[in-house]
Write a protein that holds these residues in place. Structure first.
Motif, mmCIF file in Angstrom:
data_model
loop_
_atom_site.group_PDB
_atom_site.id
_atom_site.type_symbol
_atom_site.label_atom_id
_atom_site.label_comp_id
_atom_site.label_asym_id
_atom_site.label_seq_id
_atom_site.Cartn_x
_atom_site.Cartn_y
_atom_site.Cartn_z
ATOM 1 N N UNK A 64 12.196 47.617 19.197
ATOM 2 C CA UNK A 64 12.124 48.472 20.377
ATOM 3 C C UNK A 64 12.165 49.912 19.894
ATOM 4 N N UNK A 65 11.832 50.811 20.798
ATOM 5 C CA UNK A 65 11.875 52.229 20.474
ATOM 6 C C UNK A 65 13.110 52.848 21.112
ATOM 7 N N UNK A 66 13.800 53.667 20.354
ATOM 8 C CA UNK A 66 14.908 54.463 20.860
ATOM 9 C C UNK A 66 14.475 55.908 20.644
ATOM 10 N N UNK A 67 13.799 56.442 21.659
ATOM 11 C CA UNK A 67 13.155 57.750 21.485
ATOM 12 C C UNK A 67 11.984 57.577 20.537
ATOM 13 N N UNK A 68 12.061 58.234 19.382
ATOM 14 C CA UNK A 68 11.004 58.123 18.375
ATOM 15 C C UNK A 68 11.411 57.231 17.204
ATOM 16 N N UNK A 69 12.580 56.584 17.315
ATOM 17 C CA UNK A 69 13.119 55.769 16.226
ATOM 18 C C UNK A 69 12.883 54.288 16.503
ATOM 19 N N UNK A 70 12.389 53.580 15.494
ATOM 20 C CA UNK A 70 12.165 52.134 15.583
ATOM 21 C C UNK A 70 13.499 51.431 15.325
ATOM 22 N N UNK A 71 13.851 50.514 16.214
ATOM 23 C CA UNK A 71 15.044 49.689 16.035
ATOM 24 C C UNK A 71 14.614 48.230 15.986
ATOM 25 N N UNK A 72 14.900 47.576 14.878
ATOM 26 C CA UNK A 72 14.599 46.149 14.735
ATOM 27 C C UNK A 72 15.644 45.358 15.515
ATOM 28 N N UNK A 73 15.190 44.428 16.333
ATOM 29 C CA UNK A 73 16.086 43.600 17.135
ATOM 30 C C UNK A 73 16.516 42.410 16.287
ATOM 31 N N UNK A 74 17.757 42.439 15.846
ATOM 32 C CA UNK A 74 18.268 41.469 14.886
ATOM 33 C C UNK A 74 19.133 40.364 15.505
ATOM 34 N N UNK A 75 19.508 40.532 16.785
ATOM 35 C CA UNK A 75 20.398 39.561 17.427
ATOM 36 C C UNK A 75 19.889 39.213 18.817
ATOM 37 N N UNK A 76 20.262 38.033 19.260
ATOM 38 C CA UNK A 76 19.961 37.626 20.632
ATOM 39 C C UNK A 76 21.218 37.054 21.259
ATOM 40 N N UNK A 77 21.286 37.177 22.575
ATOM 41 C CA UNK A 77 22.372 36.573 23.335
ATOM 42 C C UNK A 77 21.785 36.097 24.655
ATOM 43 N N UNK B 118 22.541 35.186 28.952
ATOM 44 C CA UNK B 118 23.370 35.299 30.153
ATOM 45 C C UNK B 118 22.668 34.503 31.244
ATOM 46 N N UNK B 119 23.377 34.259 32.311
ATOM 47 C CA UNK B 119 22.760 33.510 33.406
ATOM 48 C C UNK B 119 22.766 34.353 34.668
ATOM 49 N N UNK B 120 21.683 34.229 35.395
ATOM 50 C CA UNK B 120 21.528 34.887 36.692
ATOM 51 C C UNK B 120 21.293 33.771 37.701
ATOM 52 N N UNK B 121 22.386 33.294 38.271
ATOM 53 C CA UNK B 121 22.252 32.116 39.128
ATOM 54 C C UNK B 121 22.011 30.911 38.251
ATOM 55 N N UNK B 122 20.839 30.310 38.379
ATOM 56 C CA UNK B 122 20.489 29.147 37.559
ATOM 57 C C UNK B 122 19.576 29.514 36.396
ATOM 58 N N UNK B 123 19.101 30.723 36.400
ATOM 59 C CA UNK B 123 18.154 31.161 35.366
ATOM 60 C C UNK B 123 18.887 31.715 34.142
ATOM 61 N N UNK B 124 18.492 31.276 32.946
ATOM 62 C CA UNK B 124 19.057 31.790 31.710
ATOM 63 C C UNK B 124 18.192 32.949 31.221
ATOM 64 N N UNK B 125 18.836 34.047 30.893
ATOM 65 C CA UNK B 125 18.134 35.250 30.420
ATOM 66 C C UNK B 125 18.496 35.461 28.957
ATOM 67 N N UNK B 126 17.486 35.682 28.128
ATOM 68 C CA UNK B 126 17.706 35.970 26.718
ATOM 69 C C UNK B 126 17.609 37.480 26.518
ATOM 70 N N UNK B 127 18.609 38.028 25.835
ATOM 71 C CA UNK B 127 18.651 39.463 25.531
ATOM 72 C C UNK B 127 18.477 39.642 24.024
ATOM 73 N N UNK B 128 17.822 40.724 23.636
ATOM 74 C CA UNK B 128 17.633 41.044 22.225
ATOM 75 C C UNK B 128 18.229 42.418 21.960
ATOM 76 N N UNK B 129 18.874 42.567 20.805
ATOM 77 C CA UNK B 129 19.540 43.829 20.493
ATOM 78 C C UNK B 129 19.513 44.083 18.983
ATOM 79 N N UNK B 130 19.613 45.359 18.591
ATOM 80 C CA UNK B 130 19.618 45.673 17.165
ATOM 81 C C UNK B 130 20.965 45.405 16.491
ATOM 82 N N UNK B 131 22.054 45.379 17.261
ATOM 83 C CA UNK B 131 23.373 45.149 16.674
ATOM 84 C C UNK B 131 24.058 43.966 17.348
#
Length: 125
Positions: free
Chosen positions: A3-16, A18-31
């Protein structure tokens, strides 16, 4: 994946997840910390081929993501070769610009000297 953080590239190294009702949502993050803040079951992602881009600052352009995608598609070797060529050309361009500037300064100094002597451009006093 990145993803981009302004002009800086951040590699998404982790996922987690969460659930929204019955739907599972996958999140990606650099840390790991950010992934944990977004959801549960934090897992590291496999290191991708574009991990070399982590922290890379792209040009100040309207669409930084498109610029980062161009760099990724170019590949690390080609991108580094491009940077090296630009680095080698920079002193030559700076020297040419410096010479042009010196010509302008000399021209201005000559015009000022002529004005002080009362000589117009047509050579009249």
């Amino acid at each position: 994946m990145f993803r981009m953080y302004g002009r800086i590239v951040e590699i998404l190294r982790y996922q987690s997840t969460s659930t929204d009702g019955e739907e599972t949502i996958t999140h990606y993050a650099p840390t790991q910390e950010e992934a944990a803040a977004l959801g549960e079951n934090v897992q590291p992602l496999p290191l991708e081929a574009d991990a070399w881009m982590d922290g890379l600052e792209v040009a100040d352009v309207p669409d930084t993501m498109a610029e980062a995608l161009k760099i990724r598609d170019m590949g690390q070797t080609a991108y580094l070769a491009l940077l090296k060529r630009q680095e080698q050309q920079a002193p030559e361009a700076l020297h040419a610009a410096s010479a042009d500037l010196m010509d302008l300064i000399v021209d201005q100094e000559l015009r000022l000297a002529l004005l002080e002597l009362g000589v117009t451009e047509g050579g009249e006093t």
